[in-house]
Design a protein around this motif. Sequence first.
Motif, PDB file in Angstrom:
ATOM      1  N   CYS A  89     -15.382  29.743 -12.639  1.00  0.00           N
ATOM      2  CA  CYS A  89     -14.615  30.740 -13.395  1.00  0.00           C
ATOM      3  C   CYS A  89     -13.419  30.095 -14.097  1.00  0.00           C
ATOM      4  O   CYS A  89     -13.159  30.359 -15.276  1.00  0.00           O
ATOM      5  CB  CYS A  89     -14.131  31.841 -12.461  1.00  0.00           C
ATOM      6  N   LEU A  90     -12.726  29.244 -13.369  1.00  0.00           N
ATOM      7  CA  LEU A  90     -11.567  28.561 -13.948  1.00  0.00           C
ATOM      8  C   LEU A  90     -11.990  27.689 -15.126  1.00  0.00           C
ATOM      9  O   LEU A  90     -11.332  27.683 -16.181  1.00  0.00           O
ATOM     10  CB  LEU A  90     -10.888  27.712 -12.867  1.00  0.00           C
ATOM     11  N   GLU A  91     -13.076  26.979 -14.981  1.00  0.00           N
ATOM     12  CA  GLU A  91     -13.558  26.108 -16.058  1.00  0.00           C
ATOM     13  C   GLU A  91     -14.054  26.913 -17.255  1.00  0.00           C
ATOM     14  O   GLU A  91     -13.884  26.498 -18.404  1.00  0.00           O
ATOM     15  CB  GLU A  91     -14.670  25.198 -15.527  1.00  0.00           C
ATOM     16  N   ASN A  92     -14.661  28.070 -16.999  1.00  0.00           N
ATOM     17  CA  ASN A  92     -15.075  28.942 -18.096  1.00  0.00           C
ATOM     18  C   ASN A  92     -13.883  29.350 -18.950  1.00  0.00           C
ATOM     19  O   ASN A  92     -13.970  29.410 -20.180  1.00  0.00           O
ATOM     20  CB  ASN A  92     -15.769  30.192 -17.549  1.00  0.00           C
ATOM     21  N   ILE A  93     -12.767  29.628 -18.291  1.00  0.00           N
ATOM     22  CA  ILE A  93     -11.576  30.105 -19.004  1.00  0.00           C
ATOM     23  C   ILE A  93     -10.866  28.981 -19.740  1.00  0.00           C
ATOM     24  O   ILE A  93     -10.339  29.178 -20.841  1.00  0.00           O
ATOM     25  CB  ILE A  93     -10.617  30.797 -18.015  1.00  0.00           C
ATOM     26  N   GLU A 101      -2.881  32.630 -14.742  1.00  0.00           N
ATOM     27  CA  GLU A 101      -2.183  33.871 -15.100  1.00  0.00           C
ATOM     28  C   GLU A 101      -3.185  34.953 -15.476  1.00  0.00           C
ATOM     29  O   GLU A 101      -3.038  36.129 -15.080  1.00  0.00           O
ATOM     30  CB  GLU A 101      -1.222  33.613 -16.272  1.00  0.00           C
ATOM     31  N   LEU A 102      -4.226  34.581 -16.232  1.00  0.00           N
ATOM     32  CA  LEU A 102      -5.222  35.548 -16.682  1.00  0.00           C
ATOM     33  C   LEU A 102      -6.118  36.011 -15.528  1.00  0.00           C
ATOM     34  O   LEU A 102      -6.526  37.174 -15.490  1.00  0.00           O
ATOM     35  CB  LEU A 102      -6.064  34.952 -17.812  1.00  0.00           C
ATOM     36  N   LEU A 103      -6.398  35.115 -14.597  1.00  0.00           N
ATOM     37  CA  LEU A 103      -7.161  35.517 -13.415  1.00  0.00           C
ATOM     38  C   LEU A 103      -6.399  36.586 -12.629  1.00  0.00           C
ATOM     39  O   LEU A 103      -6.995  37.517 -12.077  1.00  0.00           O
ATOM     40  CB  LEU A 103      -7.447  34.303 -12.526  1.00  0.00           C
ATOM     41  N   GLU A 104      -5.091  36.461 -12.625  1.00  0.00           N
ATOM     42  CA  GLU A 104      -4.266  37.472 -11.954  1.00  0.00           C
ATOM     43  C   GLU A 104      -4.321  38.792 -12.723  1.00  0.00           C
ATOM     44  O   GLU A 104      -4.417  39.871 -12.120  1.00  0.00           O
ATOM     45  CB  GLU A 104      -2.821  36.972 -11.848  1.00  0.00           C
ATOM     46  N   VAL A 105      -4.291  38.704 -14.044  1.00  0.00           N
ATOM     47  CA  VAL A 105      -4.353  39.907 -14.894  1.00  0.00           C
ATOM     48  C   VAL A 105      -5.635  40.692 -14.627  1.00  0.00           C
ATOM     49  O   VAL A 105      -5.612  41.928 -14.525  1.00  0.00           O
ATOM     50  CB  VAL A 105      -4.260  39.539 -16.393  1.00  0.00           C
ATOM     51  N   VAL A 106      -6.761  39.980 -14.497  1.00  0.00           N
ATOM     52  CA  VAL A 106      -8.049  40.665 -14.294  1.00  0.00           C
ATOM     53  C   VAL A 106      -8.377  40.858 -12.814  1.00  0.00           C
ATOM     54  O   VAL A 106      -9.457  41.338 -12.472  1.00  0.00           O
ATOM     55  CB  VAL A 106      -9.208  39.915 -15.000  1.00  0.00           C
ATOM     56  N   GLY A 107      -7.438  40.496 -11.937  1.00  0.00           N
ATOM     57  CA  GLY A 107      -7.590  40.761 -10.508  1.00  0.00           C
ATOM     58  C   GLY A 107      -8.592  39.882  -9.798  1.00  0.00           C
ATOM     59  O   GLY A 107      -9.200  40.316  -8.810  1.00  0.00           O
ATOM     60  N   SER A 132      -8.717  35.036  -6.586  1.00  0.00           N
ATOM     61  CA  SER A 132      -9.432  34.428  -5.461  1.00  0.00           C
ATOM     62  C   SER A 132     -10.783  33.842  -5.870  1.00  0.00           C
ATOM     63  O   SER A 132     -11.430  33.147  -5.075  1.00  0.00           O
ATOM     64  CB  SER A 132      -9.647  35.448  -4.351  1.00  0.00           C
ATOM     65  N   LYS A 133     -11.231  34.111  -7.095  1.00  0.00           N
ATOM     66  CA  LYS A 133     -12.551  33.660  -7.545  1.00  0.00           C
ATOM     67  C   LYS A 133     -12.486  32.463  -8.494  1.00  0.00           C
ATOM     68  O   LYS A 133     -13.491  32.111  -9.118  1.00  0.00           O
ATOM     69  CB  LYS A 133     -13.283  34.814  -8.252  1.00  0.00           C
ATOM     70  N   ALA A 134     -11.346  31.803  -8.573  1.00  0.00           N
ATOM     71  CA  ALA A 134     -11.160  30.716  -9.538  1.00  0.00           C
ATOM     72  C   ALA A 134     -12.234  29.640  -9.443  1.00  0.00           C
ATOM     73  O   ALA A 134     -12.725  29.135 -10.467  1.00  0.00           O
ATOM     74  CB  ALA A 134      -9.774  30.092  -9.356  1.00  0.00           C
ATOM     75  N   ASN A 135     -12.630  29.291  -8.234  1.00  0.00           N
ATOM     76  CA  ASN A 135     -13.572  28.189  -8.043  1.00  0.00           C
ATOM     77  C   ASN A 135     -15.008  28.647  -7.793  1.00  0.00           C
ATOM     78  O   ASN A 135     -15.877  27.840  -7.456  1.00  0.00           O
ATOM     79  CB  ASN A 135     -13.087  27.293  -6.900  1.00  0.00           C
ATOM     80  N   ASN A 136     -15.245  29.926  -7.947  1.00  0.00           N
ATOM     81  CA  ASN A 136     -16.608  30.443  -7.834  1.00  0.00           C
ATOM     82  C   ASN A 136     -17.369  30.250  -9.143  1.00  0.00           C
ATOM     83  O   ASN A 136     -16.776  30.159 -10.217  1.00  0.00           O
ATOM     84  CB  ASN A 136     -16.596  31.931  -7.490  1.00  0.00           C
ATOM     85  N   TYR A 137     -18.695  30.212  -9.034  1.00  0.00           N
ATOM     86  CA  TYR A 137     -19.552  30.152 -10.224  1.00  0.00           C
ATOM     87  C   TYR A 137     -20.002  31.570 -10.579  1.00  0.00           C
ATOM     88  O   TYR A 137     -20.015  32.463  -9.713  1.00  0.00           O
ATOM     89  CB  TYR A 137     -20.757  29.248  -9.955  1.00  0.00           C
ATOM     90  N   GLU A 174     -14.081  48.820 -12.738  1.00  0.00           N
ATOM     91  CA  GLU A 174     -13.426  47.515 -12.627  1.00  0.00           C
ATOM     92  C   GLU A 174     -13.057  46.982 -14.008  1.00  0.00           C
ATOM     93  O   GLU A 174     -11.966  46.461 -14.230  1.00  0.00           O
ATOM     94  CB  GLU A 174     -14.366  46.496 -11.967  1.00  0.00           C
ATOM     95  N   VAL A 175     -14.003  47.110 -14.941  1.00  0.00           N
ATOM     96  CA  VAL A 175     -13.817  46.565 -16.284  1.00  0.00           C
ATOM     97  C   VAL A 175     -12.947  47.478 -17.133  1.00  0.00           C
ATOM     98  O   VAL A 175     -12.033  47.016 -17.825  1.00  0.00           O
ATOM     99  CB  VAL A 175     -15.182  46.323 -16.966  1.00  0.00           C
ATOM    100  N   THR A 176     -13.212  48.782 -17.081  1.00  0.00           N
ATOM    101  CA  THR A 176     -12.408  49.697 -17.892  1.00  0.00           C
ATOM    102  C   THR A 176     -10.947  49.671 -17.452  1.00  0.00           C
ATOM    103  O   THR A 176     -10.043  49.814 -18.287  1.00  0.00           O
ATOM    104  CB  THR A 176     -12.957  51.136 -17.820  1.00  0.00           C
ATOM    105  N   GLY A 177     -10.712  49.438 -16.161  1.00  0.00           N
ATOM    106  CA  GLY A 177      -9.344  49.341 -15.677  1.00  0.00           C
ATOM    107  C   GLY A 177      -8.594  48.180 -16.307  1.00  0.00           C
ATOM    108  O   GLY A 177      -7.414  48.305 -16.672  1.00  0.00           O
ATOM    109  N   VAL A 178      -9.273  47.043 -16.452  1.00  0.00           N
ATOM    110  CA  VAL A 178      -8.656  45.873 -17.090  1.00  0.00           C
ATOM    111  C   VAL A 178      -8.370  46.160 -18.559  1.00  0.00           C
ATOM    112  O   VAL A 178      -7.292  45.837 -19.083  1.00  0.00           O
ATOM    113  CB  VAL A 178      -9.563  44.631 -16.950  1.00  0.00           C
ATOM    114  N   ILE A 179      -9.329  46.785 -19.245  1.00  0.00           N
ATOM    115  CA  ILE A 179      -9.132  47.071 -20.672  1.00  0.00           C
ATOM    116  C   ILE A 179      -7.999  48.076 -20.872  1.00  0.00           C
ATOM    117  O   ILE A 179      -7.188  47.934 -21.796  1.00  0.00           O
ATOM    118  CB  ILE A 179     -10.444  47.573 -21.309  1.00  0.00           C
ATOM    119  N   LEU A 180      -7.901  49.064 -19.994  1.00  0.00           N
ATOM    120  CA  LEU A 180      -6.798  50.023 -20.081  1.00  0.00           C
ATOM    121  C   LEU A 180      -5.444  49.330 -19.887  1.00  0.00           C
ATOM    122  O   LEU A 180      -4.445  49.709 -20.504  1.00  0.00           O
ATOM    123  CB  LEU A 180      -6.982  51.132 -19.047  1.00  0.00           C
ATOM    124  N   LYS A 181      -5.438  48.317 -19.040  1.00  0.00           N
ATOM    125  CA  LYS A 181      -4.208  47.531 -18.842  1.00  0.00           C
ATOM    126  C   LYS A 181      -3.828  46.803 -20.143  1.00  0.00           C
ATOM    127  O   LYS A 181      -2.650  46.731 -20.521  1.00  0.00           O
ATOM    128  CB  LYS A 181      -4.421  46.509 -17.720  1.00  0.00           C
TER     129      LYS A 181
END
Length: 253
Positions: free
Chosen positions: A107-111, A132-138, A141-146, A187-194
């Motif tokens: 995930c981190l590498e994708n970003i 910072e963006l991983l925190e924005v989208v909540g 904890s998934k930074a190193n996941n694929y 989950e997704v609409t909540g991020v977009i509303l933010k």
Amino acid sequence: MPILAINNVYKTFGGGVAALNNVSLQVKEGEAVAIIGSSGSGKSTLLRCVNNLERVTAGEIVIDGDVLVTTTPGGVVQYPPDKEIRRITTKTGMVFQHFNLFAHLTCLENITFAPIKILGQSRQQSLQKAHELLEVVGLSSKANNYPDQLSGGQQQRIAIARALAMDPQIMLFDEPTSALDPEITNEVTGVILKLVQQKITMLIVTHDMRFARSAATRLIYMDEGKIVEQGPPEQLFENPQSPRLKEFLSSYQ
């Protein structure tokens, strides 16, 4: 000056099918514009023309003052050189229906991939922004996941973070929740509303009427490649003027 100006755009596919028929639209900074309409109405095609994934048959598109395409009085469609097109389209951040994440990257590498490769950011700078963006989208904890270790909703939130990492002038969402199970759509609409609250400029193609009503500052209804009606969401939902929009909305009640 609007962030996005679409002037008299036409798009015709093989066989003479007109996907876009003289579409004009302006999006101002801080607006969240939602486009609704039946399948085949031209919504996604319009978005793809803005991001140069499709080329127009005629018309003009200007992004943050830069001309992506114009048409001469004689009807000749003119695009700038490829290098200039790439520069202009970095002003848009595209979020696709099916996520389109790189499966072999975390995930981190994708970003961080595009900011490093395209914008020339340092690894340290891009990593800081990515966290910072991983925190924005909540999803810190998934930074190193694929991607295949994530749910569909989590993948789409990573896709949003990836698009935001390029600091685009306008975010383009093409049916961001249509590939998701209903229970994780929030989950997704909540991020977009933010992002709406943060006044991020957005153009959102969606079939989710509840989301369109709550997220958009302006609503556009398209049918048969044309903009039929537009205005504040409450106006279109409560008092639609065109028979086609009335019929369309009645199918969701």
